[in-house]
Design a protein around this motif. Structure first.
Motif, short mmCIF file in Angstrom:
data_model
loop_
_atom_site.label_atom_id
_atom_site.label_comp_id
_atom_site.label_asym_id
_atom_site.label_seq_id
_atom_site.Cartn_x
_atom_site.Cartn_y
_atom_site.Cartn_z
N GLU A 1 -47.83 -25.56 43.26
CA GLU A 1 -46.62 -24.78 43.00
C GLU A 1 -45.39 -25.68 42.87
O GLU A 1 -44.48 -25.36 42.10
CB GLU A 1 -46.41 -23.76 44.12
N SER A 2 -45.36 -26.79 43.60
CA SER A 2 -44.25 -27.74 43.43
C SER A 2 -44.29 -28.34 42.03
O SER A 2 -43.25 -28.53 41.39
CB SER A 2 -44.33 -28.84 44.48
N TYR A 3 -45.49 -28.65 41.56
CA TYR A 3 -45.64 -29.20 40.21
C TYR A 3 -45.15 -28.19 39.17
O TYR A 3 -44.42 -28.55 38.24
CB TYR A 3 -47.11 -29.54 39.98
N ARG A 4 -45.53 -26.93 39.33
CA ARG A 4 -45.08 -25.90 38.39
C ARG A 4 -43.57 -25.72 38.46
O ARG A 4 -42.90 -25.54 37.43
CB ARG A 4 -45.78 -24.58 38.70
N PHE A 5 -43.02 -25.76 39.68
CA PHE A 5 -41.58 -25.60 39.85
C PHE A 5 -40.83 -26.71 39.11
O PHE A 5 -39.85 -26.45 38.40
CB PHE A 5 -41.23 -25.62 41.34
N TRP A 6 -41.27 -27.95 39.27
CA TRP A 6 -40.58 -29.06 38.63
C TRP A 6 -40.77 -29.03 37.12
O TRP A 6 -39.88 -29.48 36.37
CB TRP A 6 -41.05 -30.39 39.21
N GLN A 7 -41.89 -28.51 36.64
CA GLN A 7 -42.05 -28.33 35.20
C GLN A 7 -40.98 -27.38 34.66
O GLN A 7 -40.36 -27.64 33.62
CB GLN A 7 -43.44 -27.77 34.89
N LEU A 8 -40.79 -26.26 35.38
CA LEU A 8 -39.76 -25.30 34.96
C LEU A 8 -38.36 -25.90 35.11
O LEU A 8 -37.49 -25.68 34.26
CB LEU A 8 -39.87 -24.03 35.80
N GLY B 1 -36.60 -16.07 39.65
CA GLY B 1 -37.40 -15.24 40.55
C GLY B 1 -37.82 -15.95 41.82
O GLY B 1 -38.37 -15.32 42.73
N TYR B 2 -37.56 -17.26 41.93
CA TYR B 2 -37.95 -18.02 43.12
C TYR B 2 -36.99 -17.73 44.27
O TYR B 2 -35.77 -17.82 44.10
CB TYR B 2 -37.94 -19.52 42.84
N PRO B 3 -37.50 -17.41 45.46
CA PRO B 3 -36.62 -17.26 46.63
C PRO B 3 -35.99 -18.61 46.98
O PRO B 3 -36.61 -19.66 46.80
CB PRO B 3 -37.58 -16.80 47.75
N PRO B 4 -34.74 -18.60 47.49
CA PRO B 4 -34.05 -19.86 47.82
C PRO B 4 -34.84 -20.75 48.77
O PRO B 4 -34.87 -21.97 48.62
CB PRO B 4 -32.73 -19.40 48.44
N ARG B 5 -35.51 -20.15 49.76
CA ARG B 5 -36.27 -20.95 50.72
C ARG B 5 -37.40 -21.70 50.03
O ARG B 5 -37.65 -22.88 50.32
CB ARG B 5 -36.84 -20.05 51.82
N ASP B 6 -38.09 -21.04 49.10
CA ASP B 6 -39.18 -21.69 48.40
C ASP B 6 -38.67 -22.76 47.44
O ASP B 6 -39.32 -23.79 47.24
CB ASP B 6 -40.00 -20.65 47.63
N ILE B 7 -37.51 -22.51 46.83
CA ILE B 7 -36.92 -23.53 45.95
C ILE B 7 -36.69 -24.82 46.72
O ILE B 7 -37.01 -25.92 46.25
CB ILE B 7 -35.59 -23.01 45.35
N ARG B 8 -36.16 -24.70 47.93
CA ARG B 8 -35.92 -25.90 48.75
C ARG B 8 -37.23 -26.59 49.10
O ARG B 8 -37.35 -27.82 49.04
CB ARG B 8 -35.16 -25.52 50.02
N ALA B 9 -38.25 -25.79 49.44
CA ALA B 9 -39.54 -26.38 49.82
C ALA B 9 -40.18 -27.11 48.64
O ALA B 9 -40.63 -28.25 48.79
CB ALA B 9 -40.47 -25.28 50.33
N TYR B 10 -40.21 -26.47 47.47
CA TYR B 10 -40.83 -27.10 46.31
C TYR B 10 -40.05 -28.33 45.86
O TYR B 10 -40.64 -29.35 45.48
CB TYR B 10 -40.93 -26.10 45.16
N ALA B 11 -38.72 -28.24 45.88
CA ALA B 11 -37.90 -29.36 45.43
C ALA B 11 -38.07 -30.57 46.36
O ALA B 11 -38.31 -31.70 45.90
CB ALA B 11 -36.43 -28.94 45.37
N VAL B 12 -37.96 -30.34 47.66
CA VAL B 12 -38.07 -31.45 48.61
C VAL B 12 -39.47 -32.03 48.61
O VAL B 12 -39.65 -33.26 48.60
CB VAL B 12 -37.69 -30.97 50.03
N TYR B 13 -40.48 -31.17 48.59
CA TYR B 13 -41.84 -31.69 48.61
C TYR B 13 -42.14 -32.51 47.36
O TYR B 13 -42.79 -33.57 47.45
CB TYR B 13 -42.85 -30.55 48.72
N GLY B 14 -41.70 -32.05 46.21
CA GLY B 14 -41.95 -32.80 44.98
C GLY B 14 -41.35 -34.19 45.03
O GLY B 14 -42.01 -35.17 44.68
N VAL B 15 -40.11 -34.30 45.50
CA VAL B 15 -39.45 -35.60 45.55
C VAL B 15 -40.09 -36.50 46.60
O VAL B 15 -40.41 -37.67 46.35
CB VAL B 15 -37.95 -35.42 45.85
#
Length: 413
Positions: free
Chosen positions: A316-323, A338-352
């Motif tokens: 999901e982090s990979y998909r988030f960063w693709q978008l 459509g992404y909740p703010p909490r999940d945005i932070r999780a995907y962004a931080v985990y990807g980096v």
């Protein structure tokens, strides 16, 4: 749906419903059919309806409860869609036949086999569920605070000892006369600890009500590692049960180092056991720390994924960063909204963070290899060889990613 045979629907007893997990902008629930071995994903509304299909609620009861929760009435066409879905996977009691269930089982096993290739493969060594069930009963005391708290304190004490004596342990492990014998014995002991590690996952999964289908070796380019298949973790309702199942292997591996400290302490200088114990403490502790890093499907990754209540953090982090990288595209911006703010932070931080960890690890590995190669072929050829190797690895991973993407599109289609 007016057919009276569906008036009080009930799921088959082998069907198990899992908790809510986040998957991108959506919430999903896993559904397992123990008869076929298949796992399916459904949305929260389908999960709500299936949860009421226990043979006691009529369609009118279920529809009324659905309206109370979702403020929407289910019409005949909606019921038709629901029962079509349930019928496709033969999940309803009284509306499934052995031939159809066997066909679904074969299809699921075929899908699992199709996912294996030269970049990804599993070799099953043991079907351990009966043994794990027996061990879970006999070791039930190990899941109580009276055991876990002292054991955790002991694990922490051992790690404090190892990392405060790392220079001494490194010197003793590397400066020895019987290196060949020590390496052989170390490998045997570490494989024994690895067996305990994998069974710890299985026993913990069984303790929390899951089944353990496989223990074996897993090849995921470029690593060959042991594995214990505890797919039922996605069905555990309590988050701590899921995280605990993922952590159990590392915990037992670290706990197994406690007697090694005593062994090291009692062994005198010049005795074979002392450098052997030093090497076990260093390698065992280092491997545990690496396993806790939340990358490459490690135990730490599974722990973090379920601690965040996310279905698949890496994907999901990979998909988030693709978008995110295509945010100028209106369709990508709409999906991101459509992404909740909490999940945005999780995907962004985990990807980096995961990218930085992987690049750091690969850079360190390249430096070690360069230091070795330059003594044999010189610095220019060493850089050339490592550059070609990096390009080859990048190409292989790119082909693998395209293959996975193609298989997912085919499955979705």
């Amino acid at each position: 749906m007016t057919d009276t045979t569906y008036d009080r629907p009930r799921l088959r007893s082998e069907v198990v419903l899992g908790p809510a997990l986040r998957s991108g902008p959506r919430t999903v629930h896993h559904v397992k059919d123990a008869r076929t071995g298949g796992y399916y994903r459904v949305g929260p509304r389908e999960h709500f309806l299936m949860g009421l299909m226990d043979g006691r609620h009529t369609l009118a009861d279920i529809g009324r409860r659905y309206t109370e929760v979702y403020d929407r009435r289910l019409g005949p066409e909606h019921w038709q869609q629901v029962f079509t879905l349930l019928g496709r996977y033969q999940l309803l009691d009284g509306h499934a036949d052995d031939a159809g269930l066997d066909q679904l089982k074969q299809a699921y096993e075929g899908k699992q086999s199709a996912q294996q290739g030269w970049l990804r493969r599993r070799w099953v060594l043991l079907s351990p569920d009966p043994l794990c069930a027996t061990l879970a009963r006999r070791l039930a005391f190990a899941f109580h605070a009276a055991f876990l708290v002292p054991a955790f304190v002991l694990v922490v004490a051992v790690q404090v000892f190892v990392w405060t004596h790392v220079a001494t342990l490194t010197h003793e492990a590397t400066h020895q006369k019987s290196r060949a014998i020590t390496l052989l014995l170390s490998a045997l002991v570490l494989w024994g600890i690895t067996v305990l590690h994998e069974f710890a996952h299985g026993v913990t999964c069984r303790h929390f009500g899951g089944t353990v289908t496989e223990i074996g070796l897993s090849w995921r380019f470029p690593l060959l590692t042991p594995y214990c298949r505890t797919d039922d973790i996605v069905l555990f309702q309590r988050r701590r049960d899921r995280v605990g199942t993922a952590f159990a292997g590392v915990f037992v591996s670290l706990l197994a180092l406690a007697p090694v400290v005593v062994w090291w302490w009692l062994s005198g200088d010049g005795v074979l056991g002392r450098p052997l114990a030093a090497g076990l403490l260093l390698f065992g502790s280092g491997a545990a720390v690496m396993n806790l890093l939340p990358i490459l499907r490690s135990d730490g990754y599974v722990m973090l994924t379920h601690a965040l209540n996310i279905a698949d953090l890496r994907r999901e982090s990979y998909r988030f960063w693709q978008l995110k990288l295509r945010r100028r595209d209106p369709a990508a911006r709409e999906r991101l909204s459509g992404y909740p703010p909490r999940d945005i932070r999780a995907y962004a931080v985990y990807g980096v963070v995961s990218l930085l960890l992987l690049l750091s690890a690969y850079g360190a590995l390249m430096w070690v290899w360069f230091s070795s190669l330059q003594h044999w072929v010189g610095p220019v050829w060493a850089v050339t060889i490592l550059g070609a190797e990096t390009a080859a690895v990048a190409g292989i991973l790119s082909l693998a990613a395209r293959g996975r993407s193609g298989r997912r599109r085919a499955a979705d289609g």
